[in-house]
Design an enzyme around this catalytic site. Structure first.
Site, PDB file in Angstrom:
ATOM      1  CG  ASP A 196      -0.171  -0.064   2.533  1.00  0.00           C
ATOM      2  OD1 ASP A 196       0.509  -1.087   2.747  1.00  0.00           O
ATOM      3  OD2 ASP A 196      -0.245   0.889   3.330  1.00  0.00           O
ATOM      4  CG  ASP A 229       7.024   4.308   2.499  1.00  0.00           C
ATOM      5  OD1 ASP A 229       6.950   3.112   2.811  1.00  0.00           O
ATOM      6  OD2 ASP A 229       6.555   5.226   3.200  1.00  0.00           O
ATOM      7  CD  GLU A 263       4.059   1.039   6.948  1.00  0.00           C
ATOM      8  OE1 GLU A 263       4.891   1.428   7.788  1.00  0.00           O
ATOM      9  OE2 GLU A 263       3.646   1.767   6.012  1.00  0.00           O
ATOM     10  CD  GLU A 264       2.505   4.356   4.106  1.00  0.00           C
ATOM     11  OE1 GLU A 264       2.526   5.097   5.108  1.00  0.00           O
ATOM     12  OE2 GLU A 264       3.513   4.118   3.425  1.00  0.00           O
TER      13      GLU A 264
END
Length: 542
Positions: A196, A229, A263-264
């Site tokens: 993500d 990222d 994860e974000e």
């Protein structure tokens, strides 16, 4: 199991390692004459995004073979710096896989491989796997469906991986791969990443030099959300395994790949489900080593500083709701809900968190490495760092000077706070009844969620009392109990609070020293420049 590699000049090095029983680990160190032997594989591109990607790919192809066998050169060892400040190990490489490493280095250095790798990452960036804070469950929220497109892409891009490894879909869209090793008695290695990315602001998309999901390679940079990222972690590990499979490589130790999907926003759906799956499938304490996102490297005065993250801050999003009576704006109170909320925000920003410099913390240990190995480090600061190791007075003096010396000091050594979201009002002539703001915090490794909540409450309580407001602080009534004008409520915005992670040991730790030696080997023999650095150092990162 503890295994010992004997060295004639030093005390035995004890590696905390899940090796095959009754097998002595021996280490192969890379001598100075060997350090730059494979410079033919140097990568000339300065693309930051691809740098992130290839770092993992190169690390992976060195790291995995090293983990899969306990047979190394008979005369090898892992040397330990006797100096107590920022000890280093020697670059290490598995000698019995030398020909495989040479073959991979040669391929990775070709123009054809580089262009294919750039496009592998670029195409992944073009799939907008955006993670929103308010995502519903995968079964209910259609915004998750884009992750299926990513699944299909990597299946086609890495056919050997998907023909060989066992893939399990967890929480519908998260992925776990298992590469079975020949020796089931060895605990597997886990490599983690996340698919993500954060969303963009539609109003500023036109401000991008290249569109935020273009994946465009301009000859130097790869553009787009996720280019660093952290889709390089997914594409890098997939690329490394694909090239290993093309050469018929079979691991001795099993390899697990785990790719999260949110994860974000703290991993509420993906990482949580992956963790449960791993415990159910492999059992507790069943992984030999976990390598996840974190850290990087930089060139300081000709010395490469690699900083794998050994600590991670805690996390808390605090929502501040202000609830007041409504009405027509032609007869307003002295302070509307928006005005009261502004007072709360102002008070919070007037009382920033104070960083704490402690000798046993990651930031201080990283500073020691800079003082010792960075040729450009100011002599007076170097002297102060050295003296601060034994003098509390010098430690306090160092902390005062760091505010000006290192712009990242406060954010690195303390808890951070950022008011990122604010909402209020529905019509220009109607008094707002419910307004709120959300403050994002990254909690210092010396603090905790409860300590942050207490501090937040103590700052907000006087403001609430000033405006004759009741205060509900994380489920507890604070201050005024008589009838009031309204309510200020503090809460965990997304139920995503996390305590600071336990710090990975860096001294006397076999796994950390193994990783450090592998990183040094990779940096010294697979650089992205024709001018190799004078030296490379591994320093604890945060």
């Amino acid at each position: 199991m503890r295994q010992t590699a004997q060295t004639p000049e030093r005390e035995p090095f004890v590696a905390h390692w899940s090796a095959k029983p009754d097998t002595e680990l021996e280490w192969h160190t890379i001598s100075d004459s060997q350090n730059y032997r494979r410079q033919r594989s140097s990568l000339r591109s300065k693309a930051l995004s691809f740098a992130c990607f290839l770092s993992l790919a190169l690390l992976a192809h060195r790291f995995w073979p090293y983990l899969t066998s306990a047979v190394f050169s008979a005369d090898s060892r892992l040397s330990v710096d006797e100096d107590s400040m920022c000890p280093q190990v020697s670059a290490i490489s598995p000698s019995n896989y030398a020909s495989l490493i040479d073959s991979l280095d040669e391929e990775y250095g070709t123009k054809e491989f580089k262009l294919k790798a750039y496009e592998s990452l670029g195409a992944a960036v073009r799939i907008p796997t955006v993670c929103y804070d308010d995502l519903g469950t995968p079964e209910e929220d259609p915004r998750w469906k884009i992750f299926y497109d990513f699944h299909s892409y990597i299946e086609k891009r890495f056919p050997k991986v998907h023909a060989t490894l066992q893939r399990t879909e967890v929480a519908t869209y998260a992925l776990v791969y298992h590469w079975q090793g020949a020796d089931a008695s060895l605990k597997p290695l886990l490599l983690a990443a996340h698919i993500d990315v954060v969303p963009t602001n539609d109003a500023t998309d036109d401000d991008w030099i290249n569109p935020p999901f273009s994946g465009y390679y301009d000859g130097e940079w790869i553009w787009g959300r996720g280019s660093c990222d952290y889709k390089p972690g997914v594409i890098g590990s997939m690329t490394a395994i694909e090239t290993l499979l093309e050469r018929g490589f079979k691991p001795t130790r099993s390899i697990i790949l785990a790719y999260g999907i949110d994860e974000e926003r703290g991993g509420l759906t993906g990482a949580a489900a992956i963790g449960e799956y791993l415990v159910k499938t492999y059992g507790k304490d069943s992984i030999s080593m976990i390598v996840d996102e974190g850290g990087g490297y930089s060139d300081m005065g000709g010395t490469i500083f690699a900083a794998p993250a050994v600590a991670e801050k805690g996390y808390l999003d605090v929502r501040m709701d202000v609830l007041t009576p409504g009405g027509h704006s032609s007869r307003p109170p002295k302070h509307t809900g928006i005005g009261i909320l502004a007072g709360v925000v102002t008070e919070l920003e007037a009382n920033p968190h104070v960083p704490e410099l402690a000798r046993d913390r990651t930031y201080y240990q990283s500073l020691q490495c800079r003082a010792k190995y960075d040729a450009a480090f100011p002599p007076d600061m170097r002297k102060l760092v050295l003296e601060s190791q034994s003098s509390d007075e010098k430690l306090r003096e160092l902390a005062k000077r760091l505010d000006d010396f290192d712009p990242a000091y406060s954010a690195s050594a303390g808890t951070t706070q950022a008011i990122d979201i604010i909402y209020g009002g529905v019509k220009v002539n109607a008094l707002p009844e419910a307004v709120y703001a959300i403050a994002n915090h990254r909690i210092a490794d010396h603090s905790s969620v409860s300590e942050l909540q207490d501090r937040f409450t103590n700052i907000v309580a006087p403001v609430a009392a000033k405006y004759n407001m009741s205060l509900d602080a994380f489920g507890k009534t604070v201050g005024l109990e008589v009838p009031t004008w309204g309510l200020v409520k503090l809460s965990d915005a997304f139920a995503s609070a996390l305590e600071p992670a336990p710090v990975t040991p860096t001294t006397g730790s076999g796994p950390y020293e193994l990783l450090s030696g592998t990183v040094l080997s990779t940096l010294k023999t697979n650089l992205r420049t024709d001018n190799p650095p004078d030296d490379a150092v591994v320093t604890p990162g945060l």
